[in-house]
Design a protein around this motif. Sequence first.
Motif, short mmCIF file in Angstrom:
data_model
loop_
_atom_site.label_atom_id
_atom_site.label_comp_id
_atom_site.label_asym_id
_atom_site.label_seq_id
_atom_site.Cartn_x
_atom_site.Cartn_y
_atom_site.Cartn_z
N CYS A 66 8.11 4.58 -16.97
CA CYS A 66 7.69 5.37 -18.12
C CYS A 66 6.84 6.54 -17.64
O CYS A 66 6.01 6.37 -16.75
CB CYS A 66 6.87 4.52 -19.09
SG CYS A 66 7.79 3.19 -19.92
N VAL A 67 7.04 7.70 -18.25
CA VAL A 67 6.28 8.89 -17.86
C VAL A 67 5.73 9.58 -19.10
O VAL A 67 6.43 9.71 -20.11
CB VAL A 67 7.17 9.89 -17.09
CG1 VAL A 67 6.40 11.18 -16.79
CG2 VAL A 67 7.70 9.27 -15.81
N VAL A 68 4.47 9.97 -19.03
CA VAL A 68 3.87 10.82 -20.06
C VAL A 68 3.19 11.99 -19.37
O VAL A 68 2.55 11.82 -18.33
CB VAL A 68 2.86 10.03 -20.94
CG1 VAL A 68 1.80 9.35 -20.11
CG2 VAL A 68 2.21 10.95 -21.97
N SER A 69 3.36 13.18 -19.92
CA SER A 69 2.73 14.36 -19.35
C SER A 69 2.26 15.27 -20.48
O SER A 69 3.00 15.50 -21.44
CB SER A 69 3.71 15.11 -18.44
OG SER A 69 3.05 16.15 -17.74
N SER A 70 1.04 15.76 -20.37
CA SER A 70 0.47 16.58 -21.44
C SER A 70 -0.29 17.75 -20.85
O SER A 70 -0.71 17.74 -19.70
CB SER A 70 -0.45 15.75 -22.34
OG SER A 70 -1.53 15.22 -21.58
N SER A 71 -0.44 18.78 -21.68
CA SER A 71 -1.20 19.96 -21.29
C SER A 71 -1.91 20.50 -22.52
O SER A 71 -1.34 20.53 -23.62
CB SER A 71 -0.26 21.03 -20.72
OG SER A 71 -0.96 22.24 -20.44
N ALA A 72 -3.15 20.92 -22.34
CA ALA A 72 -3.92 21.43 -23.48
C ALA A 72 -3.64 22.89 -23.77
O ALA A 72 -3.84 23.36 -24.88
CB ALA A 72 -5.41 21.24 -23.22
N SER A 73 -3.16 23.64 -22.76
CA SER A 73 -2.96 25.07 -22.97
C SER A 73 -2.00 25.63 -21.93
O SER A 73 -1.72 25.01 -20.91
CB SER A 73 -4.29 25.82 -22.88
OG SER A 73 -4.82 25.75 -21.56
N GLY A 74 -1.52 26.84 -22.22
CA GLY A 74 -0.63 27.53 -21.32
C GLY A 74 -0.15 28.80 -21.98
O GLY A 74 -0.69 29.23 -23.01
N SER A 75 0.88 29.43 -21.41
CA SER A 75 1.44 30.63 -22.02
C SER A 75 2.89 30.79 -21.59
O SER A 75 3.30 30.30 -20.54
CB SER A 75 0.64 31.88 -21.62
OG SER A 75 0.73 32.10 -20.23
N ILE A 76 3.64 31.48 -22.46
CA ILE A 76 5.03 31.79 -22.12
C ILE A 76 5.30 33.24 -22.50
O ILE A 76 4.95 33.68 -23.60
CB ILE A 76 6.02 30.82 -22.80
CG1 ILE A 76 7.45 31.09 -22.33
CG2 ILE A 76 5.90 30.87 -24.32
CD1 ILE A 76 8.44 30.00 -22.72
N LYS A 77 5.87 34.00 -21.57
CA LYS A 77 6.18 35.41 -21.79
C LYS A 77 7.69 35.56 -21.86
O LYS A 77 8.41 35.16 -20.94
CB LYS A 77 5.63 36.27 -20.66
CG LYS A 77 5.96 37.76 -20.78
CD LYS A 77 5.37 38.54 -19.62
CE LYS A 77 5.68 40.04 -19.73
NZ LYS A 77 7.14 40.30 -19.55
N LEU A 78 8.16 36.12 -22.98
CA LEU A 78 9.59 36.37 -23.18
C LEU A 78 9.77 37.85 -23.46
O LEU A 78 9.33 38.35 -24.50
CB LEU A 78 10.12 35.55 -24.36
CG LEU A 78 9.82 34.05 -24.37
CD1 LEU A 78 10.31 33.42 -25.66
CD2 LEU A 78 10.46 33.37 -23.17
N GLY A 79 10.38 38.55 -22.54
CA GLY A 79 10.52 39.99 -22.71
C GLY A 79 9.17 40.67 -22.82
O GLY A 79 8.33 40.57 -21.91
N ASN A 80 8.88 41.32 -23.96
CA ASN A 80 7.62 42.03 -24.15
C ASN A 80 6.57 41.20 -24.88
O ASN A 80 5.48 41.71 -25.17
CB ASN A 80 7.86 43.32 -24.97
CG ASN A 80 8.84 44.25 -24.30
OD1 ASN A 80 8.91 44.32 -23.08
ND2 ASN A 80 9.61 44.99 -25.11
N THR A 81 6.87 39.96 -25.20
CA THR A 81 5.99 39.14 -26.02
C THR A 81 5.43 37.96 -25.24
O THR A 81 6.19 37.22 -24.60
CB THR A 81 6.73 38.62 -27.26
OG1 THR A 81 7.22 39.73 -28.02
CG2 THR A 81 5.81 37.78 -28.15
#
Length: 316
Positions: A66-81
Motif C-alpha cells: 500500500c502506498v500513500v503520498s501527499s503534498s501540501a503545496s506546489g505549482s503547475i505551469k501550462l503555457g502562459n498560466t
Amino acid sequence: MMRFSLGTRLATTATALGTALGAFATMGTATAAAAVPNGEWAPFTRCPVDAPAMLAADGLARTPQCVVSSSASGSIKLGNTTVTTGRTNLQIGVVQNSDGTSTVVAPAGGALIADSATVPGGLLGLMCPSNVPAVTALCEQLGNSTLNKITATVESAGAPYAFNQTAGIVTGEPIVAIPVRIHLENPLLGSNCYIGTQSKPIVLRPQNLTFPEFGMTFFDGDGTRADDGEMSRINLTGSTQNDSTFAVPGASGCGLGLLGIIDAAVNLKTGLPSAAGKNSLTLNNTQTALAGLNAPGTVAPDAGKRLAQNWHSAVN
C-alpha cells in the motif's frame, strides 16, 4: 536476515514511489469516502486491498503493498498560466513482480484527491480581452466575482505506465508516466471544459530533484507498532519533484455550446497548445509512506489476502 532483505527491497521501492508518486498526488479528483485505520495504518485510508490484483498477489512472484503520498503545496505551469496547488493525496496499491516490474492498482473511487486550485485572474485573465464579439460580450459580464472565478482540478486520464523503480534513488530520471487532464470549472464554461482529454492527455513524467529523508517502522497487522511485527512501513519525507518535459494540448469542450469560440479564446490567451519544455510541474515537501508484509513469502500463496485481512482489522 529475512527482515534485512525485505527492508532493502521496500526501501528501494518506497523511494521510487515516494519521489514519483508525490507528483501523482498533486493531481486531483472528486473527494471520496475514506476509512479510518488505526496506528501505523492511519495514512492508508483508501488502499485498494480488496482489488482482485492485490488479493491475487501470492507473496512470491507478486508482492502486494500500500502506498500513500501527499503534498501540501506546489505549482503547475501550462503555457502562459501558472496555478498554485493546494492539499493533495494519492493512495494506490502496488504489486511488485519478481521480474522487477510493478503493477499499479487504483482504488475504485479513484487514486487522486486534491483541493481544486483557483486560476489567477479568473476568466478575465484566461480569455479576456478578445476581438471575438461573443467572447467580448462574456467578458463584459465578468465584473461579477461569481462569474469570473474559475477553478482547475487535475484528474487522471488513464492508468500510469512506464514505472521505473530504480529512478527513485537518483535525480534527473523519469520515474513514471502519468496521463492527466485539467477540468476548468466556471458557470460560463459549462461542465465539460478540459485541457487535455482521455484520448489526448497531458503526460507527466516527474523526476526527483531532492532526496527524501528515510525512516522505517514495524507493526502488527492491526496497526500496533511492534519491533517483531509482521508488517513494515517506510516513511519518506521532504522530497521535491519536478517535470519540465511535458507538452500541453489545447482546451476543448468549453463555452455552453458556442461551437469552439471559447476554446479558441482560452487557448489564444493562455498559449495553448504548448510544446514540451514550456510547461512545468513542481511539488513541495512530499510525504510518502509504503506498507507491506515483512515476510510475504511466509504466507504464500495468500500474501494479498493477509494484507487485506490486516488492513481491515485496523479499520474502525
